[in-house]
Motif scaffolding. Structure first.
Motif, PDB file in Angstrom:
ATOM      1  N   ASN A  12      27.113  41.947  37.782  1.00 33.62           N
ATOM      2  CA  ASN A  12      26.805  41.592  39.173  1.00 33.62           C
ATOM      3  C   ASN A  12      27.844  40.622  39.737  1.00 33.62           C
ATOM      4  OD1 ASN A  12      24.487  43.117  39.639  1.00 33.62           O
ATOM      5  ND2 ASN A  12      23.173  41.598  38.635  1.00 33.62           N
ATOM      6  N   TRP A  13      28.504  39.899  38.854  1.00 33.53           N
ATOM      7  CA  TRP A  13      29.551  38.946  39.263  1.00 33.53           C
ATOM      8  C   TRP A  13      30.930  39.602  39.271  1.00 33.53           C
ATOM      9  CZ3 TRP A  13      31.993  35.519  35.075  1.00 33.53           C
ATOM     10  CH2 TRP A  13      33.013  34.725  35.614  1.00 33.53           C
ATOM     11  N   ALA A  14      31.262  40.354  38.212  1.00 36.61           N
ATOM     12  CA  ALA A  14      32.575  40.990  38.074  1.00 36.61           C
ATOM     13  C   ALA A  14      32.358  42.464  37.741  1.00 36.61           C
ATOM     14  CB  ALA A  14      33.385  40.294  36.983  1.00 36.61           C
ATOM     15  N   ASN A  15      32.092  43.234  38.756  1.00 43.77           N
ATOM     16  CA  ASN A  15      31.708  44.632  38.600  1.00 43.77           C
ATOM     17  C   ASN A  15      32.832  45.448  37.965  1.00 43.77           C
ATOM     18  OD1 ASN A  15      30.894  47.330  39.015  1.00 43.77           O
ATOM     19  ND2 ASN A  15      29.746  46.764  40.842  1.00 43.77           N
ATOM     20  N   PRO A  16      32.560  46.183  36.884  1.00 48.66           N
ATOM     21  CA  PRO A  16      33.600  47.025  36.280  1.00 48.66           C
ATOM     22  C   PRO A  16      34.153  48.072  37.237  1.00 48.66           C
ATOM     23  CG  PRO A  16      31.749  46.801  34.787  1.00 48.66           C
ATOM     24  CD  PRO A  16      31.315  46.205  36.099  1.00 48.66           C
ATOM     25  N   ALA A  17      33.400  48.397  38.286  1.00 52.31           N
ATOM     26  CA  ALA A  17      33.896  49.368  39.268  1.00 52.31           C
ATOM     27  C   ALA A  17      35.126  48.852  40.005  1.00 52.31           C
ATOM     28  CB  ALA A  17      32.794  49.702  40.275  1.00 52.31           C
ATOM     29  N   TRP A  18      35.370  47.534  39.946  1.00 53.84           N
ATOM     30  CA  TRP A  18      36.532  46.954  40.620  1.00 53.84           C
ATOM     31  C   TRP A  18      37.814  47.053  39.798  1.00 53.84           C
ATOM     32  CZ3 TRP A  18      33.448  41.835  41.675  1.00 53.84           C
ATOM     33  CH2 TRP A  18      32.447  42.098  42.624  1.00 53.84           C
ATOM     34  N   GLN A  19      37.712  47.518  38.559  1.00 54.52           N
ATOM     35  CA  GLN A  19      38.901  47.581  37.713  1.00 54.52           C
ATOM     36  C   GLN A  19      39.885  48.633  38.227  1.00 54.52           C
ATOM     37  OE1 GLN A  19      38.334  49.507  33.723  1.00 54.52           O
ATOM     38  NE2 GLN A  19      36.234  49.828  34.442  1.00 54.52           N
ATOM     39  N   GLU A  20      41.145  48.496  37.792  1.00 54.81           N
ATOM     40  CA  GLU A  20      42.167  49.468  38.158  1.00 54.81           C
ATOM     41  C   GLU A  20      41.935  50.789  37.424  1.00 54.81           C
ATOM     42  OE1 GLU A  20      44.630  48.981  40.472  1.00 54.81           O
ATOM     43  OE2 GLU A  20      43.537  47.118  40.870  1.00 54.81           O
ATOM     44  N   SER A  21      42.487  51.857  37.976  1.00 54.36           N
ATOM     45  CA  SER A  21      42.249  53.196  37.421  1.00 54.36           C
ATOM     46  C   SER A  21      42.782  53.336  35.998  1.00 54.36           C
ATOM     47  CB  SER A  21      42.889  54.252  38.325  1.00 54.36           C
ATOM     48  OG  SER A  21      44.291  54.023  38.444  1.00 54.36           O
ATOM     49  N   TRP A  22      43.821  52.568  35.665  1.00 56.27           N
ATOM     50  CA  TRP A  22      44.414  52.662  34.333  1.00 56.27           C
ATOM     51  C   TRP A  22      43.707  51.778  33.304  1.00 56.27           C
ATOM     52  CZ3 TRP A  22      45.599  47.721  33.218  1.00 56.27           C
ATOM     53  CH2 TRP A  22      45.949  46.873  34.279  1.00 56.27           C
ATOM     54  N   ASP A  23      42.769  50.962  33.757  1.00 53.33           N
ATOM     55  CA  ASP A  23      42.151  49.952  32.915  1.00 53.33           C
ATOM     56  C   ASP A  23      40.981  50.545  32.116  1.00 53.33           C
ATOM     57  OD1 ASP A  23      41.753  47.470  31.836  1.00 53.33           O
ATOM     58  OD2 ASP A  23      40.969  46.540  33.656  1.00 53.33           O
ATOM     59  N   ASN A  24      40.465  49.757  31.176  1.00 54.32           N
ATOM     60  CA  ASN A  24      39.307  50.190  30.390  1.00 54.32           C
ATOM     61  C   ASN A  24      38.370  49.007  30.159  1.00 54.32           C
ATOM     62  OD1 ASN A  24      37.650  51.949  28.909  1.00 54.32           O
ATOM     63  ND2 ASN A  24      38.591  51.339  26.982  1.00 54.32           N
ATOM     64  N   ASP A 113      36.423  31.988  39.627  1.00 50.80           N
ATOM     65  CA  ASP A 113      36.357  31.539  38.231  1.00 50.80           C
ATOM     66  C   ASP A 113      36.898  32.577  37.263  1.00 50.80           C
ATOM     67  OD1 ASP A 113      35.339  29.006  38.797  1.00 50.80           O
ATOM     68  OD2 ASP A 113      33.265  29.678  38.685  1.00 50.80           O
ATOM     69  N   GLY A 114      37.669  33.539  37.769  1.00 49.15           N
ATOM     70  CA  GLY A 114      38.382  34.477  36.916  1.00 49.15           C
ATOM     71  C   GLY A 114      39.729  33.908  36.514  1.00 49.15           C
ATOM     72  N   PRO A 133      44.620  40.406  48.441  1.00 52.15           N
ATOM     73  CA  PRO A 133      43.172  40.619  48.568  1.00 52.15           C
ATOM     74  C   PRO A 133      42.814  42.065  48.253  1.00 52.15           C
ATOM     75  CG  PRO A 133      44.096  39.510  50.507  1.00 52.15           C
ATOM     76  CD  PRO A 133      45.252  40.023  49.711  1.00 52.15           C
ATOM     77  N   THR A 134      41.669  42.241  47.590  1.00 52.22           N
ATOM     78  CA  THR A 134      41.179  43.581  47.295  1.00 52.22           C
ATOM     79  C   THR A 134      39.898  43.896  48.060  1.00 52.22           C
ATOM     80  OG1 THR A 134      40.071  42.679  45.333  1.00 52.22           O
ATOM     81  CG2 THR A 134      42.239  43.702  45.011  1.00 52.22           C
ATOM     82  N   GLN A 135      39.112  42.880  48.335  1.00 54.55           N
ATOM     83  CA  GLN A 135      37.922  42.966  49.169  1.00 54.55           C
ATOM     84  C   GLN A 135      37.546  41.526  49.528  1.00 54.55           C
ATOM     85  OE1 GLN A 135      34.397  44.357  46.868  1.00 54.55           O
ATOM     86  NE2 GLN A 135      35.865  44.645  45.206  1.00 54.55           N
ATOM     87  N   PRO A 136      36.562  41.321  50.411  1.00 51.19           N
ATOM     88  CA  PRO A 136      36.271  39.952  50.861  1.00 51.19           C
ATOM     89  C   PRO A 136      36.085  38.971  49.708  1.00 51.19           C
ATOM     90  CG  PRO A 136      35.063  41.513  52.202  1.00 51.19           C
ATOM     91  CD  PRO A 136      35.725  42.313  51.115  1.00 51.19           C
ATOM     92  N   GLU A 137      36.873  37.885  49.733  1.00 51.78           N
ATOM     93  CA  GLU A 137      36.818  36.780  48.776  1.00 51.78           C
ATOM     94  C   GLU A 137      37.243  37.171  47.362  1.00 51.78           C
ATOM     95  OE1 GLU A 137      33.068  34.812  48.934  1.00 51.78           O
ATOM     96  OE2 GLU A 137      33.142  34.499  51.104  1.00 51.78           O
ATOM     97  N   LEU A 138      37.795  38.359  47.191  1.00 56.01           N
ATOM     98  CA  LEU A 138      38.283  38.803  45.882  1.00 56.01           C
ATOM     99  C   LEU A 138      39.733  39.229  45.998  1.00 56.01           C
ATOM    100  CD1 LEU A 138      35.325  41.060  44.682  1.00 56.01           C
ATOM    101  CD2 LEU A 138      35.749  38.681  44.075  1.00 56.01           C
ATOM    102  N   GLY A 139      40.429  39.214  44.855  1.00 54.16           N
ATOM    103  CA  GLY A 139      41.799  39.702  44.863  1.00 54.16           C
ATOM    104  C   GLY A 139      42.597  39.182  43.686  1.00 54.16           C
ATOM    105  N   TYR A 140      43.831  39.673  43.573  1.00 60.24           N
ATOM    106  CA  TYR A 140      44.711  39.303  42.465  1.00 60.24           C
ATOM    107  C   TYR A 140      45.518  38.065  42.799  1.00 60.24           C
ATOM    108  CZ  TYR A 140      43.529  43.771  40.412  1.00 60.24           C
ATOM    109  OH  TYR A 140      42.831  44.825  39.875  1.00 60.24           O
ATOM    110  N   GLY A 141      45.587  37.147  41.832  1.00 64.44           N
ATOM    111  CA  GLY A 141      46.352  35.925  42.006  1.00 64.44           C
ATOM    112  C   GLY A 141      45.706  34.985  43.002  1.00 64.44           C
ATOM    113  N   ARG A 142      46.255  33.776  43.066  1.00 61.01           N
ATOM    114  CA  ARG A 142      45.821  32.787  44.050  1.00 61.01           C
ATOM    115  C   ARG A 142      47.049  32.033  44.556  1.00 61.01           C
ATOM    116  NH1 ARG A 142      42.045  35.540  43.335  1.00 61.01           N
ATOM    117  NH2 ARG A 142      39.853  34.979  42.984  1.00 61.01           N
TER     118      ARG A 142
END
Length: 268
Positions: A12-24, A113-114, A133-142
């Motif tokens: 619910n916090w870090a949904n696996p559906a958000w992973q990249e297509s190449w990831d596991n 907190d990632g 950004p990937t979606q609201p309040e989420l994304g790669y790097g800071r």
């Protein structure tokens, strides 16, 4: 909290559906432990050393039943499982000792907190936003502001102090006294984001696994590239995850003591 409850809370916090297509991300090995009370060993990379640590804890009276890792155990499709192969041996031990292996990789990179967010907190960055950004309040790097500003030398010293990398590499610069006001961070292999970092106006970029010509590219684009190593830039988020698991209600959670930095540096 059962392992099933823990995984539901985490996803619910870090949904696996958000992973990249190449990831596991997600379950790597689930040996029938879902309804057991969660006792979790957290690590950056699931290795035989970490599995043996979990088994040793079981023998000492702590019934560890889940290895929670950032890096996936399985990336490429398996063609066989043979004795002597690390993944095969991990699988055999996991089923024999009833220890699951679960991974949160690129989904964990994006969240509060990632991996990147913890780096930004350790450097006390202000007005922080994702590099990509990937979606609201989420994304790669800071990327964020250093307030008060500091010199490049002071920034490098702070990174050395809080991350304790075995080696710290940075772009050629003629002035360690250059004032730094805006910094970008991304744990793990982040050199592919150099162009995105330049667009943020950051003066320095902390990441890892940078190649020779990526340091050249950064210098030519006016960005100070700082490589503190893959392990040093991602391990802090694993430590933070232990605290979050304990707060969420996990009966026992601990950071692995056998997690490995796969690089050694010769000291003369």
């Amino acid at each position: 909290m059962t392992i099933s409850d823990l995984i539901n809370w985490f996803e619910n916090w870090a949904n696996p559906a958000w992973q990249e297509s190449w990831d596991n991300s997600g379950w790597q090995i689930e040996p029938g432990v879902l309804e057991q009370p969660a006792r979790v060993l957290v690590c950056l990379t699931p290795t035989l050393a970490v599995m043996q640590e979990a088994i040793a804890l079981q023998k000492s009276g702590i019934p560890v039943n889940l290895i929670f890792a950032h890096h996936p155990l399985i990336f490429s499709p398996l063609k066989s499982l043979c004795s002597g192969n690390a993944i095969a041996d991990m699988t055999r031990l996991a089923f024999r000792h009833h220890i699951g292996v679960y991974t949160a990789h690129t989904n964990f990179d994006q969240v509060a907190d990632g991996t990147a967010d913890v780096l930004a907190q350790l450097l006390h960055l202000k007005q922080v936003a994702p590099i990509v950004p990937t979606q609201p309040e989420l994304g790669y790097g800071r990327v964020g502001e250093i307030n008060p500003s500091c010199t490049l030398q002071e920034l490098l010293q702070q990174i050395q102090t809080v991350l304790n990398p075995p080696d710290l590499i940075f772009s050629p610069t003629v002035d360690l006294q250059k004032t730094i006001e805006r910094v970008a961070v991304l744990g793990g292999s982040g050199a592919s984001f150099i162009s995105d970092v330049v667009k943020t106006g950051a003066q320095a970029y902390l990441t890892s696994d940078c190649k020779f010509h990526q340091f050249q590219e950064s210098r030519d684009r006016g960005l100070i590239l700082i490589d503190a190593g893959h392990y040093a830039t991602e391990r802090p988020a694993c430590d933070r995850l232990v605290t979050k698991l304990q707060t969420a209600g996990v009966e026992w959670a601990q950071l692995s003591q056998q997690d490995e930095d796969f690089r050694l540096f010769y000291k003369r």
